[in-house]
Design an enzyme around this catalytic site. Sequence first.
Site, PDB file in Angstrom:
ATOM      1  N   ALA A  15      43.058  48.915  33.774  1.00 53.63           N
ATOM      2  CA  ALA A  15      44.302  48.245  33.350  1.00 53.63           C
ATOM      3  C   ALA A  15      45.526  48.739  34.120  1.00 53.63           C
ATOM      4  O   ALA A  15      46.646  48.361  33.804  1.00 53.63           O
ATOM      5  CB  ALA A  15      44.522  48.465  31.852  1.00 53.63           C
ATOM      6  N   ASP A  64      37.314  57.977  32.784  1.00 49.92           N
ATOM      7  CA  ASP A  64      36.528  57.881  34.009  1.00 49.92           C
ATOM      8  C   ASP A  64      35.212  57.207  33.639  1.00 49.92           C
ATOM      9  O   ASP A  64      34.390  57.777  32.924  1.00 49.92           O
ATOM     10  CB  ASP A  64      36.294  59.281  34.580  1.00 49.92           C
ATOM     11  CG  ASP A  64      35.438  59.264  35.834  1.00 49.92           C
ATOM     12  OD1 ASP A  64      34.967  58.178  36.222  1.00 49.92           O
ATOM     13  OD2 ASP A  64      35.244  60.345  36.425  1.00 49.92           O
ATOM     14  N   ASN A  91      36.924  45.058  33.692  1.00 53.67           N
ATOM     15  CA  ASN A  91      37.661  44.654  34.884  1.00 53.67           C
ATOM     16  C   ASN A  91      37.589  45.679  36.015  1.00 53.67           C
ATOM     17  O   ASN A  91      37.672  45.321  37.186  1.00 53.67           O
ATOM     18  CB  ASN A  91      39.136  44.417  34.496  1.00 53.67           C
ATOM     19  CG  ASN A  91      40.036  44.270  35.708  1.00 53.67           C
ATOM     20  OD1 ASN A  91      40.006  43.260  36.403  1.00 53.67           O
ATOM     21  ND2 ASN A  91      40.843  45.292  35.976  1.00 53.67           N
ATOM     22  N   TYR A 163      28.798  47.373  47.218  1.00 54.05           N
ATOM     23  CA  TYR A 163      29.644  46.617  46.291  1.00 54.05           C
ATOM     24  C   TYR A 163      28.951  45.314  45.890  1.00 54.05           C
ATOM     25  O   TYR A 163      28.855  44.968  44.703  1.00 54.05           O
ATOM     26  CB  TYR A 163      31.007  46.327  46.937  1.00 54.05           C
ATOM     27  CG  TYR A 163      31.926  45.472  46.104  1.00 54.05           C
ATOM     28  CD1 TYR A 163      32.722  46.030  45.114  1.00 54.05           C
ATOM     29  CD2 TYR A 163      32.004  44.095  46.311  1.00 54.05           C
ATOM     30  CE1 TYR A 163      33.573  45.240  44.347  1.00 54.05           C
ATOM     31  CE2 TYR A 163      32.846  43.292  45.559  1.00 54.05           C
ATOM     32  CZ  TYR A 163      33.627  43.879  44.573  1.00 54.05           C
ATOM     33  OH  TYR A 163      34.469  43.089  43.811  1.00 54.05           O
ATOM     34  N   LYS A 167      27.440  43.951  42.193  1.00 54.24           N
ATOM     35  CA  LYS A 167      27.841  42.701  41.568  1.00 54.24           C
ATOM     36  C   LYS A 167      26.629  41.795  41.288  1.00 54.24           C
ATOM     37  O   LYS A 167      26.608  41.054  40.302  1.00 54.24           O
ATOM     38  CB  LYS A 167      28.878  41.978  42.437  1.00 54.24           C
ATOM     39  CG  LYS A 167      30.219  42.713  42.524  1.00 54.24           C
ATOM     40  CD  LYS A 167      30.845  42.923  41.154  1.00 54.24           C
ATOM     41  CE  LYS A 167      32.222  43.554  41.225  1.00 54.24           C
ATOM     42  NZ  LYS A 167      32.840  43.704  39.878  1.00 54.24           N
ATOM     43  N   GLU A 199      44.493  39.468  45.940  1.00 59.53           N
ATOM     44  CA  GLU A 199      45.458  40.474  46.373  1.00 59.53           C
ATOM     45  C   GLU A 199      45.390  41.667  45.421  1.00 59.53           C
ATOM     46  O   GLU A 199      45.547  41.514  44.213  1.00 59.53           O
ATOM     47  CB  GLU A 199      46.876  39.906  46.361  1.00 59.53           C
ATOM     48  CG  GLU A 199      47.128  38.843  47.413  1.00 59.53           C
ATOM     49  CD  GLU A 199      48.551  38.303  47.345  1.00 59.53           C
ATOM     50  OE1 GLU A 199      49.355  38.824  46.531  1.00 59.53           O
ATOM     51  OE2 GLU A 199      48.866  37.358  48.097  1.00 59.53           O
TER      52      GLU A 199
END
Length: 248
Positions: A15, A64, A91, A163, A167, A199
Amino acid sequence: MEERWVDKVALITGANCSSGKCLAECLVGKGMKVIGIASQVDKVKALAEELKSKPGKLFPLQCDLSNQNDILRVLEWVEKNLGAIDILINNAANNIDISLQSGEMEDWKKMFDVNFLGLTWMTKEALKLMKKKGIDNGIIVNINDASWLKAPINCDRPISPAYIASKFALNFLTESLRSELAQLESNIKVISICPGLVESEMTAQWLKENPRMALKPKDVSDCVLFALQSPDSVLIKEIVVSPIREAM
């Protein structure tokens, strides 16, 4: 958002920046109690101060996601102070610029610890708390990435094989959890949001060197809000969103 979410509790991982920050601002503005977690919590604390006059409230907590004890500590705090979680938004994500040949196993571990294993544990504990408190209309939102929809060779933005692999794993976990809850006749929704290039702090330098159209963090946040506002009887399983003209 509708009045049904006023005073409800949402937990947002990551966040402190980008889409997570936008989501925290929006949900607090709609009257929700939002737990905003990050490994570095200073920015979340600053945001909480900015949002003091809003109808809801932001609670900044350090966590963490690679540390199981941190996750348990957060959920214990939530139960003690707010009761339960109505919405979990996974997120947070980590992307280290490595290739299969150049990367160390420690780099792969760092990404999977946050992007998949930590997310899995956070989801497991949130669902456990929902069940304990009798919440059967909760919502789990996983912020995935459109990269897993492409073969790695076709990805034209700064993402590593580790990465993308994390996903892919998240997509399978999302589908499996949705099926598992359906078999249990649970009304808890599991939603996947898959954005293209966004972005963010992770992409800022690359976008500076490679100017091109990218989603704004608010674009991702708006997709989440759209899915959250669907009727109780409707499940939006997945939203894939990209900058206009991006080849998916």
